[in-house]
Design an enzyme around this catalytic site. Structure first.
Site, PDB file in Angstrom:
ATOM      1  N   HIS A  40       0.819  -1.219   0.000  1.00 32.77           N
ATOM      2  CA  HIS A  40       0.000   0.000   0.000  1.00 32.77           C
ATOM      3  C   HIS A  40       0.852   1.268   0.000  1.00 32.77           C
ATOM      4  CE1 HIS A  40       1.112  -1.290   3.944  1.00 32.77           C
ATOM      5  NE2 HIS A  40       1.010  -0.047   4.344  1.00 32.77           N
ATOM      6  N   ASP A  72      -5.618  -3.161  -2.094  1.00 31.85           N
ATOM      7  CA  ASP A  72      -4.400  -2.349  -2.062  1.00 31.85           C
ATOM      8  C   ASP A  72      -3.487  -2.602  -3.258  1.00 31.85           C
ATOM      9  OD1 ASP A  72      -3.548  -4.893  -1.355  1.00 31.85           O
ATOM     10  OD2 ASP A  72      -1.984  -4.152  -0.019  1.00 31.85           O
ATOM     11  N   ASP A  89      -3.654  -7.828  -1.709  1.00 27.06           N
ATOM     12  CA  ASP A  89      -3.878  -8.742  -0.588  1.00 27.06           C
ATOM     13  C   ASP A  89      -4.739  -8.146   0.526  1.00 27.06           C
ATOM     14  OD1 ASP A  89      -1.895  -7.045   0.268  1.00 27.06           O
ATOM     15  OD2 ASP A  89      -0.465  -8.616   0.838  1.00 27.06           O
ATOM     16  N   LYS A 136      -2.724 -13.282   2.408  1.00 28.89           N
ATOM     17  CA  LYS A 136      -4.013 -12.650   2.555  1.00 28.89           C
ATOM     18  C   LYS A 136      -4.524 -12.314   1.159  1.00 28.89           C
ATOM     19  CE  LYS A 136      -2.143  -8.119   3.965  1.00 28.89           C
ATOM     20  NZ  LYS A 136      -0.789  -8.172   4.529  1.00 28.89           N
TER      21      LYS A 136
HETATM   22  C1  VG1 Z   1       1.625  -3.892   8.213  1.00 26.46           C
HETATM   23  C2  VG1 Z   1       0.401  -4.440   8.923  1.00 26.46           C
HETATM   24  C3  VG1 Z   1       0.480  -5.954   8.988  1.00 26.46           C
HETATM   25  C4  VG1 Z   1       0.625  -6.508   7.570  1.00 26.46           C
HETATM   26  C5  VG1 Z   1       1.812  -5.871   6.882  1.00 26.46           C
HETATM   27  C6  VG1 Z   1       1.947  -6.279   5.441  1.00 26.46           C
HETATM   28  O1  VG1 Z   1       2.786  -4.228   8.937  1.00 26.46           O
HETATM   29  O2  VG1 Z   1       0.271  -3.886  10.210  1.00 26.46           O
HETATM   30  O3  VG1 Z   1      -0.668  -6.449   9.633  1.00 26.46           O
HETATM   31  O4  VG1 Z   1       0.798  -7.905   7.600  1.00 26.46           O
HETATM   32  O5  VG1 Z   1       1.694  -4.453   6.913  1.00 26.46           O
HETATM   33  O6  VG1 Z   1       0.809  -5.967   4.713  1.00 26.46           O
HETATM   34  P1  VG1 Z   1       3.534  -3.220   9.947  1.00 26.46           P
HETATM   35  O7  VG1 Z   1       4.752  -3.928  10.407  1.00 26.46           O
HETATM   36  O8  VG1 Z   1       3.804  -1.955   9.182  1.00 26.46           O
HETATM   37  O9  VG1 Z   1       2.561  -2.954  11.053  1.00 26.46           O
HETATM   38  V1  VG1 Z   1       0.956  -5.628   3.052  1.00 26.46           V
HETATM   39  O10 VG1 Z   1      -0.567  -5.499   2.430  1.00 26.46           O
HETATM   40  O11 VG1 Z   1       2.041  -4.410   3.145  1.00 26.46           O
HETATM   41  O12 VG1 Z   1       1.851  -6.945   2.348  1.00 26.46           O
HETATM   42 CO    CO Z   2      -0.543  -5.564   0.441  1.00 23.43          CO
END
Ligand code: VG1
Ligand code: CO
Length: 544
Positions: free
Chosen positions: A114, A278, A282, A377
């Protein structure tokens, strides 16, 4: 084909975070930066030699260039075959599915999810293993260790590969197959859900939906599934073309970044159902007419209604959620008499539970939900699950969620993000909170009484691996919780995440604004951590 062995020097910042290695584009373009990391994947994963690799990304700036580089390094490292999504496009869940379907030894997803894209934006690289899921910590640690030692990488002096036409080609000894990025994934969705009932709903003339692809990877997937296979009218998918800079916006499905969709869904003559995904496809956001479904609630509702969906007709083996995700799904698991696991943040921790058949559904508060159909996801999957539920129950999104709250109570929930704060200050704040952990249990703050506090650690029940330092949490009587964590996906300074949760069962108190319902906890979060003093910010940058 001539193979060059190029001398290089290690970079010391190639430790994968919550979801792969993520840096600004300019950083990835430093001499040998991408090459080093890819070589380290191959060096630490000898099983890739002579095997098949899946390769694709979310279409962001540098995606195509990176694919050409990776193909040349793959050839030089004796990979037998690389399967690439046409035009370099593959969503994260589609990569996961292709790895599993083809029995590939792994996959590489080029995405910073994202985070914004474009020359001034971010880029990322994630490595997935043979089960289709993100590399577990043992693997990412091995890649990181290799990246601190690397002296050479191997790269073929091979010509540019046309990735825009489906078909087979040969690059030296290595086979390359360019595949339609959508077809296999769309078939998988069709095998899980009741497409006839969903088609009837979408074509009834009484139901309208919009899906915002945010100019990211899900556009072609949503068009094929929603508009072609399910017959929703053209235009159901908003912002459908993947763009290298996502149209200059963050491809982050929340009420701030999916603004047009939010305005539509909260406006007059709103459609019945709205959703977004996003950058890499996912995540999911679910909206009803004038109604936002919190991701934690969404997971709980899907679990409670799973038997209405063909794929889950026989029920769920168990469920899992990441630690900061609300306990709404725990209540459902308890009533179903199935286990509920609590894992650290990040999808990699669900892999063993899924592979071992302990869980069927899992999710995170950060707009991520999925099941055992893949090992990532899956944004569109969640949207289709909701559509299937709406068709099966004949009720609106808000009716389904309100009914859920009446049965299980409501877990008021919010996450407050403080972005781009100085890393030292963020560490100091966490240290301050950590030092309060032993002192606060037993103390009362207004109506809130702290029952326990700890630094969350997890022992994987399948392989016994241990992960520590996964978030500082305060548990209150009456199931309220307060959690502090630093993000592992940002590329500018540190991001502090504060997670707030409170359970409410009184029927007349189920329809409050979340921030209002959580106000005493929000105040206490400030009091414990001195967020304003440490960060200089008197309010969060993003509230979800
Ligand atoms: C964030 C979210 C986490 C998710 C990760 C990857 O991580 O909080 O729940 O699994 O992004 O999502 P963090 O460490 O910034 O809190 V994605 O859609 O970037 O692959
Ligand atoms: Co993602």
């Amino acid at each position: 084909m001539e193979i060059s062995v190029v001398s290089t020097h290690p970079y010391h910042d190639q430790k994968p975070g919550t979801s792969g290695l993520r840096k600004q584009v300019a950083h990835f373009r430093k001499a040998h930066y991408l090459e080093n990391f890819v070589q380290c994947i191959f060096d630490s994963q000898p099983g890739l030699r002579g095997a098949e690799l899946i390769l694709g990304g979310d279409g962001r700036f540098f995606n195509r260039e990176a694919i050409q580089i990776i193909l040349r390094i793959a050839l030089a490292n004796e990979i037998r075959k690389v399967t690439v999504g046409r035009a370099g496009i593959l969503s994260t869940p589609a990569v996961s599915h292709l790895i599993r379907k083809r029995g590939a030894a792994g996959g590489i997803v080029l995405s910073a999810s994202h985070n914004p894209g474009g020359p001034g934006g971010d880029f990322g690289i994630k490595f997935n293993v043979a089960n289709g899921g993100p590399a577990p910590e043992s693997v990412t640690n091995a890649i990181y260790a290799a990246s601190r030692e690397i002296q050479h990488y191997r790269i073929a002096q091979s010509p540019h590969v046309d990735i825009d036409h489906v078909g087979h080609t040969q690059l030296g000894e290595m086979e390359i197959e360019i595949v339609d990025p959508v077809a296999d994934y769309a078939d998988l969705m069709e095998s899980l859900f009741d497409f006839d009932a969903m088609r009837a709903l979408l074509q009834s003339g009484r139901f309208q939906m919009r899906f915002d692809a945010m100019h990211a990877v899900t556009g072609p997937y949503a068009r094929e599934i929603l508009e072609e296979r399910l017959g929703a009218p053209q235009g159901t998918v908003m912002r459908p073309e993947p763009l290298a800079d996502f149209g200059g916006r963050h491809p982050d499905p929340n009420l701030t970044h999916a603004r047009e969709l939010a305005e539509l869904m909260f406006g007059r003559e709103a459609p019945d159902f709205g959703a977004a995904s996003d950058g890499d496809g996912d995540r999911n956001m679910i909206l009803g007419r004038g109604f936002f479904v919190s991701p934690s609630d969404s997971l709980a509702v899907l679990a409670a209604n799973a038997r209405l969906v063909p794929a889950y007709r026989d029920g769920l083996r168990g469920v899992a959620r990441s630690m900061p995700t609300s306990q709404a799904v725990d209540a459902v698991a308890q009533s179903l008499g199935i286990p509920c696991y609590e894992t650290p943040t990040g999808w990699k921790f669900f892999g063993n539970l899924l592979d071992d058949g302990r869980i069927t559904l899992c999710g995170e508060e950060s707009f991520g939900t999925s099941s055992d159909h893949v090992r990532e996801k899956d944004g569109l999957w969640a949207v289709l699950f909701w559509l299937n539920l709406i068709a099966a129950r004949g009720e609106s999104v808000s009716e389904i969620v309100r009914d859920h709250w009446r049965r299980f109570g409501r877990h008021y929930y919010s996450r407050h993000d403080y972005e781009e704060i100085d890393s030292d200050r963020a560490e100091a704040l966490m240290e301050r909170v950590r030092s309060a952990l032993p002192e606060l249990p037993g103390q009362e703050f207004g109506a809130l009484r702290i029952r326990a506090a700890d630094d969350f650690g997890y022992t994987d029940p399948v392989d016994g691996s241990i992960s520590t330092g996964q978030g500082l949490r305060f548990l209150f009587e009456d199931d309220a919780r307060l959690v502090y964590r630093l993000s592992g996906t940002g590329t500018h300074g540190a991001t502090l995440r504060v997670y707030l949760e409170r359970h409410e069962t009184r029927p007349e108190q189920l329809d409050q604004d979340s921030q209002y319902a959580l106000a005493p906890l929000i105040e206490l979060a400030e009091q414990i951590a001195d967020i304003t003093g440490c960060t200089g910010k008197d309010r969060p940058d993003v509230v979800t």
